[in-house]
Design a protein around this motif. Structure first.
Motif, short mmCIF file in Angstrom:
data_model
loop_
_atom_site.label_atom_id
_atom_site.label_comp_id
_atom_site.label_asym_id
_atom_site.label_seq_id
_atom_site.Cartn_x
_atom_site.Cartn_y
_atom_site.Cartn_z
N ALA A 29 0.83 -1.20 0.00
CA ALA A 29 0.00 0.00 0.00
C ALA A 29 0.87 1.25 0.00
N ASP A 30 1.99 1.21 0.73
CA ASP A 30 2.89 2.36 0.75
C ASP A 30 3.49 2.62 -0.64
N VAL A 31 3.87 1.54 -1.30
CA VAL A 31 4.46 1.67 -2.63
C VAL A 31 3.43 2.21 -3.62
N GLU A 32 2.19 1.71 -3.53
CA GLU A 32 1.15 2.19 -4.43
C GLU A 32 0.85 3.67 -4.17
N GLY A 33 0.83 4.05 -2.87
CA GLY A 33 0.61 5.46 -2.56
C GLY A 33 1.74 6.33 -3.07
N ASP A 34 2.96 5.82 -2.96
CA ASP A 34 4.12 6.55 -3.48
C ASP A 34 4.02 6.69 -5.01
N THR A 35 3.59 5.63 -5.69
CA THR A 35 3.43 5.68 -7.14
C THR A 35 2.38 6.70 -7.53
N THR A 87 13.47 8.70 -4.46
CA THR A 87 12.52 8.27 -3.44
C THR A 87 12.93 6.92 -2.87
N ASP A 88 13.32 5.99 -3.72
CA ASP A 88 13.77 4.68 -3.27
C ASP A 88 15.01 4.79 -2.40
N ALA A 89 15.92 5.69 -2.77
CA ALA A 89 17.14 5.86 -1.99
C ALA A 89 16.82 6.35 -0.58
N ALA A 142 13.95 5.91 0.95
CA ALA A 142 13.22 4.84 1.63
C ALA A 142 14.18 3.77 2.14
N ASP A 143 15.23 3.51 1.38
CA ASP A 143 16.22 2.51 1.82
C ASP A 143 16.95 2.95 3.08
N ARG A 144 16.95 4.26 3.35
CA ARG A 144 17.59 4.76 4.56
C ARG A 144 16.65 4.74 5.76
N GLY A 145 15.44 4.24 5.57
CA GLY A 145 14.53 4.08 6.68
C GLY A 145 13.36 5.03 6.72
N LEU A 146 13.27 5.96 5.76
CA LEU A 146 12.14 6.89 5.74
C LEU A 146 10.89 6.20 5.21
N PRO A 147 9.73 6.50 5.77
CA PRO A 147 8.48 6.02 5.17
C PRO A 147 8.36 6.52 3.74
N ARG A 148 7.64 5.78 2.91
CA ARG A 148 7.58 6.11 1.50
C ARG A 148 7.09 7.53 1.25
N ARG A 149 6.06 7.94 1.96
CA ARG A 149 5.52 9.29 1.74
C ARG A 149 6.56 10.35 2.11
N PHE A 153 9.26 10.41 -0.52
CA PHE A 153 8.85 11.16 -1.71
C PHE A 153 9.00 12.66 -1.48
N ARG A 154 8.59 13.13 -0.32
CA ARG A 154 8.71 14.56 -0.03
C ARG A 154 10.17 15.00 -0.01
N ALA A 155 11.03 14.13 0.52
CA ALA A 155 12.46 14.45 0.53
C ALA A 155 13.01 14.51 -0.90
N ALA A 156 12.53 13.60 -1.75
CA ALA A 156 12.97 13.61 -3.15
C ALA A 156 12.52 14.88 -3.86
N VAL A 157 11.29 15.32 -3.57
CA VAL A 157 10.79 16.55 -4.19
C VAL A 157 11.60 17.75 -3.74
N ARG A 158 12.03 17.74 -2.49
CA ARG A 158 12.86 18.85 -2.01
C ARG A 158 14.17 18.91 -2.77
#
Length: 232
Positions: free
Chosen positions: A3-9, A45-47, A49-56, A59-64
């Protein structure tokens, strides 16, 4: 996790859709640009998430890091505007010489048109062909400046607008030539040849006019916004 991955997508899809809706330019260049941004955003976003951040949050960190849609649009649009200018210049450079060649061939078979209407049509087409020659030279110069010499010479900011109006002028010249050739074909002996040249002129006008119209729109979108004068 699914569900997290789908929400991220869904978030990435909404981001990409907003970006695509705000950009204008050649379809292939735009699709390639949007797809590159989409892939980079997903990888970032995957990078996170691999460091332990929730997917949402990832994603926000990637947008920043990438920037918001509003922040990306100006730079992306400038790039697409230049691509559209090259597309328009290429259309002019490829179609105008063919048009001139067809009219020259038609004129060679009918060097002395009879009647004032026929002579006026030929004169009008010749003048329009002269405009096409100038447009072709400007188009070739644009392709050189934005291509082979792009690394050595800075691209003028108003070049896309110049290309847009050059294409518009060439399109008008092609429309005039179409009318002149159609008139000449109705009065001349070599009707099939003039008719074919007229059809080619009409097709050239359609291609160049559409590209020039798109270029004018892109040039307006990329034009620097005037800053308001502060009140004293």
């Amino acid at each position: 996790m699914t569900a997290d991955v789908e929400g991220d997508t869904d978030l990435v899809r909404a981001y990409v859709d907003d970006l695509a809706a705000a950009l204008h330019g050649p379809a292939r260049a735009k699709a390639r640009m949007v797809e590159e941004i989409r892939g980079g955003l997903l990888d970032t976003t995957d990078a996170h998430a691999d460091r332990g951040l929730p997917r949402r949050h990832a994603f926000r960190a990637a947008v920043r890091e990438f920037g918001t849609v509003d922040e990306l649009v100006p730079g992306c649009q400038r790039e697409l505007t230049l691509a559209q200018a090259r597309h328009t210049a290429r259309s002019v450079a490829l179609t105008a010489p063919v048009l001139i060649a067809c009219w020259s061939l038609a004129g060679a078979h009918d060097p002395a048109p009879s009647g004032p209407v026929s002579r006026a049509a030929q004169l009008l087409a010749v003048n329009a062909a002269g405009v096409a020659v100038v447009a072709t030279l400007l188009a070739a110069a644009t392709l050189a400046v934005t291509g082979a010499f792009a690394r050595r010479l800075p691209t003028p900011r108003r070049l896309p607008l110049l290309v847009a109006w050059t294409g518009t002028t060439a399109g008008i010249a092609m429309a005039v030539t179409t009318l002149a050739l159609a008139t000449a074909a109705a009065l001349a002996e070599n009707r099939p040849l003039l008719a074919c040249a007229g059809v080619l002129a009409a097709a050239s006008h359609a291609a160049v006019a559409a590209s020039a119209r798109a270029c004018r729109r892109c040039a307006r979108l990329s034009a620097p916004k005037s800053r308001p004068v502060p009140a004293h």
